[in-house]
Design a protein around this motif. Structure first.
Motif, PDB file in Angstrom:
ATOM      1  N   GLU A 133      36.461 -62.775  12.074  1.00 52.86           N
ATOM      2  CA  GLU A 133      35.519 -63.270  13.086  1.00 52.86           C
ATOM      3  C   GLU A 133      35.137 -62.142  14.019  1.00 52.86           C
ATOM      4  O   GLU A 133      35.988 -61.334  14.422  1.00 52.86           O
ATOM      5  CB  GLU A 133      36.138 -64.412  13.889  1.00 52.86           C
ATOM      6  N   ILE A 134      33.864 -62.079  14.350  1.00 54.97           N
ATOM      7  CA  ILE A 134      33.346 -61.130  15.333  1.00 54.97           C
ATOM      8  C   ILE A 134      32.492 -61.902  16.327  1.00 54.97           C
ATOM      9  O   ILE A 134      31.647 -62.714  15.922  1.00 54.97           O
ATOM     10  CB  ILE A 134      32.518 -60.015  14.661  1.00 54.97           C
ATOM     11  N   ALA A 135      32.722 -61.660  17.610  1.00 56.81           N
ATOM     12  CA  ALA A 135      31.992 -62.369  18.664  1.00 56.81           C
ATOM     13  C   ALA A 135      30.956 -61.458  19.294  1.00 56.81           C
ATOM     14  O   ALA A 135      31.230 -60.288  19.584  1.00 56.81           O
ATOM     15  CB  ALA A 135      32.962 -62.869  19.729  1.00 56.81           C
ATOM     16  N   LEU A 136      29.752 -61.999  19.496  1.00 59.51           N
ATOM     17  CA  LEU A 136      28.673 -61.285  20.156  1.00 59.51           C
ATOM     18  C   LEU A 136      28.547 -61.790  21.585  1.00 59.51           C
ATOM     19  O   LEU A 136      28.481 -62.996  21.818  1.00 59.51           O
ATOM     20  CB  LEU A 136      27.347 -61.508  19.413  1.00 59.51           C
ATOM     21  N   LYS A 137      28.506 -60.863  22.544  1.00 62.75           N
ATOM     22  CA  LYS A 137      28.369 -61.241  23.945  1.00 62.75           C
ATOM     23  C   LYS A 137      26.999 -61.878  24.198  1.00 62.75           C
ATOM     24  O   LYS A 137      26.035 -61.607  23.469  1.00 62.75           O
ATOM     25  CB  LYS A 137      28.559 -60.024  24.840  1.00 62.75           C
ATOM     26  N   PRO A 138      26.902 -62.723  25.239  1.00 63.54           N
ATOM     27  CA  PRO A 138      25.649 -63.437  25.494  1.00 63.54           C
ATOM     28  C   PRO A 138      24.467 -62.509  25.741  1.00 63.54           C
ATOM     29  O   PRO A 138      24.594 -61.440  26.343  1.00 63.54           O
ATOM     30  CB  PRO A 138      25.972 -64.269  26.740  1.00 63.54           C
ATOM     31  N   ASP A 139      23.319 -62.932  25.261  1.00 61.11           N
ATOM     32  CA  ASP A 139      22.051 -62.246  25.451  1.00 61.11           C
ATOM     33  C   ASP A 139      20.984 -63.335  25.481  1.00 61.11           C
ATOM     34  O   ASP A 139      21.284 -64.514  25.283  1.00 61.11           O
ATOM     35  CB  ASP A 139      21.811 -61.250  24.314  1.00 61.11           C
ATOM     36  N   ASN A 140      19.727 -62.948  25.733  1.00 67.77           N
ATOM     37  CA  ASN A 140      18.690 -63.967  25.687  1.00 67.77           C
ATOM     38  C   ASN A 140      18.595 -64.522  24.269  1.00 67.77           C
ATOM     39  O   ASN A 140      18.958 -63.864  23.288  1.00 67.77           O
ATOM     40  CB  ASN A 140      17.357 -63.421  26.196  1.00 67.77           C
ATOM     41  N   ALA A 141      18.112 -65.727  24.137  1.00 71.75           N
ATOM     42  CA  ALA A 141      18.201 -66.452  22.867  1.00 71.75           C
ATOM     43  C   ALA A 141      17.460 -65.745  21.742  1.00 71.75           C
ATOM     44  O   ALA A 141      17.933 -65.716  20.595  1.00 71.75           O
ATOM     45  CB  ALA A 141      17.657 -67.872  23.047  1.00 71.75           C
ATOM     46  N   LEU A 142      16.287 -65.160  22.013  1.00 74.09           N
ATOM     47  CA  LEU A 142      15.556 -64.465  20.964  1.00 74.09           C
ATOM     48  C   LEU A 142      16.316 -63.236  20.496  1.00 74.09           C
ATOM     49  O   LEU A 142      16.400 -62.963  19.282  1.00 74.09           O
ATOM     50  CB  LEU A 142      14.160 -64.072  21.457  1.00 74.09           C
ATOM     51  N   ALA A 143      16.893 -62.491  21.432  1.00 74.51           N
ATOM     52  CA  ALA A 143      17.656 -61.297  21.061  1.00 74.51           C
ATOM     53  C   ALA A 143      18.869 -61.660  20.219  1.00 74.51           C
ATOM     54  O   ALA A 143      19.207 -60.955  19.263  1.00 74.51           O
ATOM     55  CB  ALA A 143      18.083 -60.536  22.317  1.00 74.51           C
ATOM     56  N   ILE A 144      19.543 -62.776  20.568  1.00 69.34           N
ATOM     57  CA  ILE A 144      20.705 -63.197  19.780  1.00 69.34           C
ATOM     58  C   ILE A 144      20.290 -63.593  18.370  1.00 69.34           C
ATOM     59  O   ILE A 144      20.974 -63.278  17.386  1.00 69.34           O
ATOM     60  CB  ILE A 144      21.453 -64.339  20.482  1.00 69.34           C
ATOM     61  N   ALA A 145      19.176 -64.290  18.233  1.00 69.92           N
ATOM     62  CA  ALA A 145      18.701 -64.651  16.896  1.00 69.92           C
ATOM     63  C   ALA A 145      18.397 -63.396  16.080  1.00 69.92           C
ATOM     64  O   ALA A 145      18.749 -63.311  14.894  1.00 69.92           O
ATOM     65  CB  ALA A 145      17.471 -65.550  17.002  1.00 69.92           C
ATOM     66  N   ASP A 146      17.739 -62.410  16.712  1.00 67.87           N
ATOM     67  CA  ASP A 146      17.499 -61.133  16.033  1.00 67.87           C
ATOM     68  C   ASP A 146      18.816 -60.483  15.618  1.00 67.87           C
ATOM     69  O   ASP A 146      18.947 -59.936  14.519  1.00 67.87           O
ATOM     70  CB  ASP A 146      16.732 -60.184  16.948  1.00 67.87           C
TER      71      ASP A 146
END
Length: 441
Positions: free
Chosen positions: A193-206
């Motif tokens: 598992e790898i966790a990504l820190k919060p970002d704006n929703a479009l950036a996270i989808a990218d």
């Protein structure tokens, strides 16, 4: 935020020779068209045209001309390629021949929902935890179902023999601009598992579509096969995509009162009420494979219950205070096979709809959700997620909000392709059937 001029300068400084114009099809599969750096100025002006079938994910007799317009903010040089003759990429938006957003562009579906949120003065940051398996390959490099190790939850070397590959994945992601929260071995053999820190929703989808590409690429360089299939092994945990939502007001006032303990402040409660009201319809998008429903079974901390709770891992939504006192809404049922643009779009649209309609959330789920009578005795019935892709598709067909969010163009192509997928599955004789029945009938 990179501008057109920044990209031209950075490409020259990095000796970029090849550019990958990346986009996803309806089903979240990352695609690309490669051009050389000599065409960069034209690329940035949206002069790359192609056939619409590659975006739709299905071939029919009514293809259209489409145009790929790169988002300069997504420009990045691949760190594993040669420094001379380097390779870079853009993520592209898709337009039709008239210059309007193409009806089959899933990235634009999410952008429209985020535009609606902005009109409501709501900004939603999103974090993600992504699970995947590493499998051995055979002598020809073909993937097998032999897990790379027999380690368990948070084990380390020498038991976790995938640590080196996972570390290189994390380092590569960071070189490409990802903010990584943590990484560890998961409960299944060869599962990580790898966790990504919060970002704006479009950036996270990218980032999520890029994540899948990077994980598989770096695993291959280690002689391994990375699988983001929801349930690749019998008797082992499935792989999830947990989405952590942080709704905020544009004026930096949170959409909830962080000083108040749970139960929830009214406005966030409406958001949760909306998400839960459309969860069954959204499941076909968040869990889009026949295999997805092999993971979504009762037990093993699987989020089957369409409810929210503070502590139970059996509920679709888990609501908790983050370390900075912001409340996070964790959506636990999606899996890594989904198209993240569409999955986030339908989830966020449902939440915004709940706020607009002031939908009330149900009472929180009892801690011990395996005892259903505890919730029934408290005066409410807990629904469950669909048990099959066919059931999920029926729910999707009956939910006008979700269909409107996707747009009828994407909905029809998605439903048609997934319906055919289900029919192929139904017509296939499975090894389990032979093992169960062949000797007796």
């Amino acid at each position: 935020m990179l501008t057109r001029e920044d990209v031209l300068e950075k490409a020259k400084e990095s000796h970029v020779k090849f550019l990958r114009m990346q986009f996803t099809d309806t089903f979240g599969v990352l695609k690309n068209i490669a051009v050389t750096s000599e065409d960069l100025a034209g690329v940035l002006s949206g002069r790359i045209s192609f056939d619409s079938s590659v975006v739709d994910g299905v071939t029919n007799h009514h293809e259209q001309d489409i145009t790929l317009l790169p988002d300069p903010a997504t420009f990045v040089v691949f760190p594993w390629r040669p420094r001379e003759g380097a390779v870079a990429r853009f993520i592209c938006d898709v337009f039709d021949a008239a210059g309007s957003p193409y009806s089959g562009c899933s990235r634009n579906v999410l952008k429209k929902v985020l535009s609606e949120a902005a009109q409501m003065r709501i900004k939603i940051y999103v974090g993600a935890e992504v699970q995947f398996y590493l499998f051995c390959t055979d002598d020809r490099g073909n993937p097998t179902t032999n897990a790379h190790d027999c380690a368990g939850f948070c084990d380390l070397t020498p038991v976790d023999s995938g640590e080196n590959a996972r570390r290189d994945i994390v380092l590569t992601l960071e070189e490409m601009g990802f903010d990584i929260g943590f990484s560890h071995h998961e409960a299944g053999p060869g599962q990580h598992e790898i966790a990504l820190k919060p970002d704006n929703a479009l950036a996270i989808a990218d980032k999520l579509v890029t994540f899948k590409f990077i994980v598989r690429t770096i695993a291959q360089r280690h002689g391994l096969h990375a699988s983001l299939m929801p349930k690749p092994l019998n008797g082992a945990p499935g792989s999830a995509l947990h989405l952590h939502l942080f709704p905020h007001r544009e004026d930096n006032c949170p959409a909830l009162d962080t000083e108040q303990p749970l139960p929830l402040e009214r406005e966030l409660g409406h958001f949760i009420g909306g998400v839960l009201a459309h969860t069954r319809a959204n499941t076909a998008i968040t869990n889009p494979l026949i295999n997805s429903y092999k993971r979504l079974v009762t037990g093993d901390m699987t989020p089957m219950q369409i409810a929210w709770s503070e502590g139970s891992r059996d509920s679709v939504l888990r609501v908790a205070a983050h370390h900075d006192r912001k409340i996070r809404v964790e959506v636990r049922n999606p899996d890594p096979a989904c198209n993240p643009y569409l999955a986030l779009a339908v989830i966020l649209k449902a939440g915004l709809h709940g706020m607009q309609r002031q939908l009330q959330p149900p009472p929180p789920l009892a801690e011990n959700t395996l005892r259903i009578d505890e919730n029934q005795n408290r005066g409410f019935r807990v629904e469950c997620l669909p048990r099959t892709l066919a059931e999920a598709l029926r729910e999707l067909a009956s939910d006008q909000l979700t269909r409107d969010t996707l747009g009828e163009y994407i909905y029809r192509r998605f439903a048609m392709a997934k319906g055919k997928e289900w029919e192929r599955f139904q017509a296939f004789v499975h090894p389990w059937e032979l093992q169960e029945y062949f000797s007796f009938f």
